[in-house]
Design an enzyme around this catalytic site. Structure first.
Site, PDB file in Angstrom:
ATOM      1  N   HIS A   1     -59.966  22.953 -17.417  1.00 51.29           N
ATOM      2  CA  HIS A   1     -59.432  21.606 -17.692  1.00 51.29           C
ATOM      3  C   HIS A   1     -60.160  20.590 -16.829  1.00 51.29           C
ATOM      4  CE1 HIS A   1     -56.328  18.823 -19.052  1.00 51.29           C
ATOM      5  NE2 HIS A   1     -56.491  18.250 -17.872  1.00 51.29           N
TER       6      HIS A   1
ATOM      7  N   ASP B   1     -43.335  16.475 -21.150  1.00 53.37           N
ATOM      8  CA  ASP B   1     -44.571  15.902 -20.593  1.00 53.37           C
ATOM      9  C   ASP B   1     -45.153  14.889 -21.571  1.00 53.37           C
ATOM     10  OD1 ASP B   1     -47.136  15.727 -19.047  1.00 53.37           O
ATOM     11  OD2 ASP B   1     -47.877  16.572 -20.909  1.00 53.37           O
TER      12      ASP B   1
ATOM     13  N   ARG C   1     -45.815   6.783 -19.000  1.00 49.54           N
ATOM     14  CA  ARG C   1     -46.668   6.449 -17.848  1.00 49.54           C
ATOM     15  C   ARG C   1     -47.850   5.597 -18.289  1.00 49.54           C
ATOM     16  NH1 ARG C   1     -48.447  11.938 -15.957  1.00 49.54           N
ATOM     17  NH2 ARG C   1     -49.778  10.781 -14.514  1.00 49.54           N
TER      18      ARG C   1
ATOM     19  N   SER D   1     -48.080  17.278 -14.744  1.00 46.56           N
ATOM     20  CA  SER D   1     -48.344  17.069 -16.171  1.00 46.56           C
ATOM     21  C   SER D   1     -49.404  18.068 -16.659  1.00 46.56           C
ATOM     22  CB  SER D   1     -48.820  15.624 -16.366  1.00 46.56           C
ATOM     23  OG  SER D   1     -49.430  15.460 -17.612  1.00 46.56           O
TER      24      SER D   1
ATOM     25  N   LYS E   1     -48.788  22.019 -18.987  1.00 43.57           N
ATOM     26  CA  LYS E   1     -49.474  22.419 -20.226  1.00 43.57           C
ATOM     27  C   LYS E   1     -50.261  23.715 -20.018  1.00 43.57           C
ATOM     28  CE  LYS E   1     -50.798  18.183 -20.360  1.00 43.57           C
ATOM     29  NZ  LYS E   1     -50.789  16.736 -20.411  1.00 43.57           N
TER      30      LYS E   1
HETATM   31  N1  URA Z   1     -54.108  14.376 -18.029  1.00 47.63           N
HETATM   32  C1  URA Z   1     -52.844  14.831 -18.246  1.00 47.63           C
HETATM   33  O1  URA Z   1     -52.613  15.685 -19.089  1.00 47.63           O
HETATM   34  N2  URA Z   1     -51.868  14.332 -17.479  1.00 47.63           N
HETATM   35  C2  URA Z   1     -52.066  13.399 -16.529  1.00 47.63           C
HETATM   36  O2  URA Z   1     -51.124  13.002 -15.870  1.00 47.63           O
HETATM   37  C3  URA Z   1     -53.393  12.923 -16.324  1.00 47.63           C
HETATM   38  C4  URA Z   1     -54.407  13.439 -17.090  1.00 47.63           C
END
Ligand code: URA
Length: 441
Positions: free
Chosen positions: A82, A161, A168, A183, A187
C-alpha cells in the site's frame, strides 16, 4: 453514550475509553450519530490526537463494521502493498501481477485519486471493460484461482472507514497520523494478509511532507499490524518529483506494462524492485534480497508476469489484449512536446503541480461525481538535476483539445523550473522501518 460529552472531552485534551470509541464508530456507521457530531469530534482529534489505545479501538470498530476476505484456507502467503499516495506512482500495477506470478497471493484493495495524487483504481479502469467493484465472494474466488484480485472498497468492506474517510475529506481532517494509520490498516487487516509492505512517500508531493511524521505513521501502522499478527515493513520513498515519467491514467498503465515487458524508467524500476523484494521476503518465497531480485527478473524475462496481468484483466472483465498491445488503451487526440526555454539544470519538477495538472486536463476528479478522462496527462522525462539545452524536450502533453495543450503548457511552465544551481533530490528509497526499528538506507 452522550456524544456532545465525548466531543467536549476530546476537545479539552482528554482520552476517550476504547469502549466509547467503539460504540461511537459503530453508531456512526449505522446512521445513529449525525455527520455534524462526527465532524466536530474529528476536528477535536485533529488538534488533540489519539493515543495508541484509542487508535487501536478506532481500527477495531471500523473492522467490525464490515466483512473480511476469507482467504485463510489458501495454501499461499498473502501479501499486499500500500502506498500513501503520489504522482506517477504506478508500482501497484506492476507489483500485483509480478508478485502473484512468483507464487505469493496478492489480494490488493486500492483507492481512487485523492487530492493531487492518482489512484490505482482509476488507472486500472483505463483498460476497456475492467471492473474493480468486485464482491468479496468474487474476490475470494479470484485470488484462489489466479492468485490476485485488484479491487475497490465496497459497502461490505470496512463501511465505517468509508463513511469517516469521506467526512474527513470534506472537513479538512485527513492529515492526522492515527486517523490515517487506522483507516489504511482497517482495510489491510480485512484482506486477511500474512504480511504488508508500505510505501510511505516523502517530500513535497506526499500526504505528510515532514520526515518525523512519515516515520511516525509507519510505526503506527506497524503496531496496528502487529496487534493482528500481520507483520508490516515500510519503505520511505521519494515523492519530491513524479515517479517514472507517465502521469495520467492510461499513460501510467502503458508505463507499467513497459516494466512488465522488461523496459521502463530506471527510477520506477528501482522503487518497484525495492518494494517487490520486501513482498517476496515477507511472503517467505525468497530468503535473500538477491534471490528476490532474481525471481522478479525471471518472472519478467520469461513473460510470466505479463501473462499474470492478462489473467487478472481477463478475470475482471477487461480487454486483456492491452497487455501485449498497449496501443489499445485510450489515447488522447492531441499531443505536443514541451521544450526547455533555456540552457540550464532542472531545479525541480513539482509533483503537486503535475498531479493537479492532470486533474485540470480532465484526468482526475474535482468532485466525486466527475467522470475521468483516462487518456490525458503528461509524460515528463525531465528529472531534477539533469542538464538540459534550450529546445530539448522535457515532457509531452496529452490533451483532448488544442485548449488542453495550451493549459498543459502553462501547467508545465509552473511545474518544471530550470536554473543554474546544482540540485539535491531525495534518495529514491531512504529508510526501512520494521517492528525492530528504523534503518537508514
Ligand atoms: N488513504 C486511506 O485509505 N486513508 C487515509 O486516511 C489516508 C490515505
Amino acid at each position: 453514550m452522550i456524544v456532545p460529552r465525548l466531543i467536549e472531552r476530546k476537545r479539552d485534551g482528554e482520552r476517550l475509553e476504547p469502549s466509547e470509541i467503539h460504540e461511537l464508530v459503530l453508531a456512526y456507521a449505522d446512521g445513529r450519530v449525525p455527520d455534524y457530531q462526527m465532524a466536530a469530534l474529528l476536528m477535536a482529534i485533529y488538534f488533540n490526537g489519539l493515543d495508541r489505545g484509542e487508535m487501536n479501538a478506532l481500527m477495531e470498530a471500523m473492522l467490525e463494521s464490515g466483512r473480511r476476505l476469507d482467504l485463510a484456507r489458501l495454501p499461499l502467503p498473502r501479501i499486499d502493498k500500500h502506498s500513501t499516495g503520489g504522482v506517477g506512482d504506478k508500482t501497484s500495477l506492476i507489483l500485483a501481477p509480478l508478485i502473484a506470478s512468483c507464487g505469493v497471493a496478492v489480494p490488493m484493495m486500492s483507492g481512487r485519486g485523492l487530492g493531487h495524487t492518482g489512484g490505482t483504481l482509476d488507472k486500472l479502469e483505463s483498460i476497456p471493460g475492467f471492473r474493480t467493484a468486485l464482491s468479496l465472494d468474487e474476490a475470494e474466488r479470484q485470488v484462489a484461482r489466479i492468485g490476485c484480485a485488484m479491487l475497490s472498497q465496497t459497502d461490505e468492506i470496512v463501511p465505517a472507514d468509508r463513511k469517516i474517510y469521506a467526512l474527513r475529506d470534506a472537513t479538512a481532517t485527513v492529515e492526522v497520523i492515527p486517523l490515517i494509520a487506522a483507516s489504511i490498516m482497517s482495510k489491510k487487516i480485512s484482506e486477511s494478509l500474512t504480511g504488508l509492505v508500505l510505501d510511505i512517500k516523502r517530500g513535497s508531493g506526499s500526504l505528510l511532507p515532514d520526515l518525523e511524521d512519515e516515520l511516525e505513521v509507519a510505526r503506527a501502522m506497524i503496531d496496528l499490524g502487529a496487534s493482528h499478527g500481520c507483520p508490516v515493513v515500510a519503505l520511505l520513498t521519494a515523492m519530491d518529483r513524479p515517479l517514472g515519467e507517465a502521469c495520467g491514467n492510461a499513460l501510467e498503465m502503458v508505463e507499467a506494462i513497459d516494466v512488465l515487458r522488461g523496459a521502463g524508467p530506471p527510477d520506477l524500476i528501482e522503487v518497484t524492485t525495492a518494494l517487490g523484494v520486501e513482498m517476496l521476503i515477507l511472503g517467505t518465497v525468497a530468503t535473500t534480497r538477491d534471490g528476490a531480485r532474481e525471481m522478479m527478473r525471471d518472472a519478467i524475462a520469461t513473460g510470466r508476469a505479463l501473462t499474470k496481468l492478462e489473467e487478472i484483466i481477463d478475470a475482471q472483465g477487461g480487454d486483456a489484449r492491452v497487455a501485449r498491445d498497449p496501443a489499445r488503451l485510450p489515447r488522447a487526440p492531441h499531443q505536443a512536446n514541451y521544450e526547455a526555454k533555456t540552457d540550464g539544470v532542472v531545479q525541480s519538477v513539482d509533483p503537486r503541480a503535475i498531479g493537479y495538472g492532470v486533474i485540470a486536463l480532465g484526468g482526475g476528479r474535482r468532485n466525486m461525481e466527475d467522470t475521468v478522462d483516462p487518456s490525458v496527462g503528461f509524460v515528463v522525462t525531465a528529472k531534477p538535476g539533469i542538464r538540459v539545452e534550450k529546445g530539448q524536450r522535457l515532457a509531452t502533453i496529452h490533451a483532448r483539445s488544442k485548449e488542453g495543450l495550451a493549459l498543459g503548457r502553462s501547467i508545465l511552465d509552473e511545474a518544471i523550473v530550470t536554473g543554474d544551481s546544482a540540485v539535491g533530490a531525495l534518495p529514491l528509497v531512504s529508510h526501512r522501518v520494521t517492528a525492530r526499528g528504523v534503518e537508514e538506507l
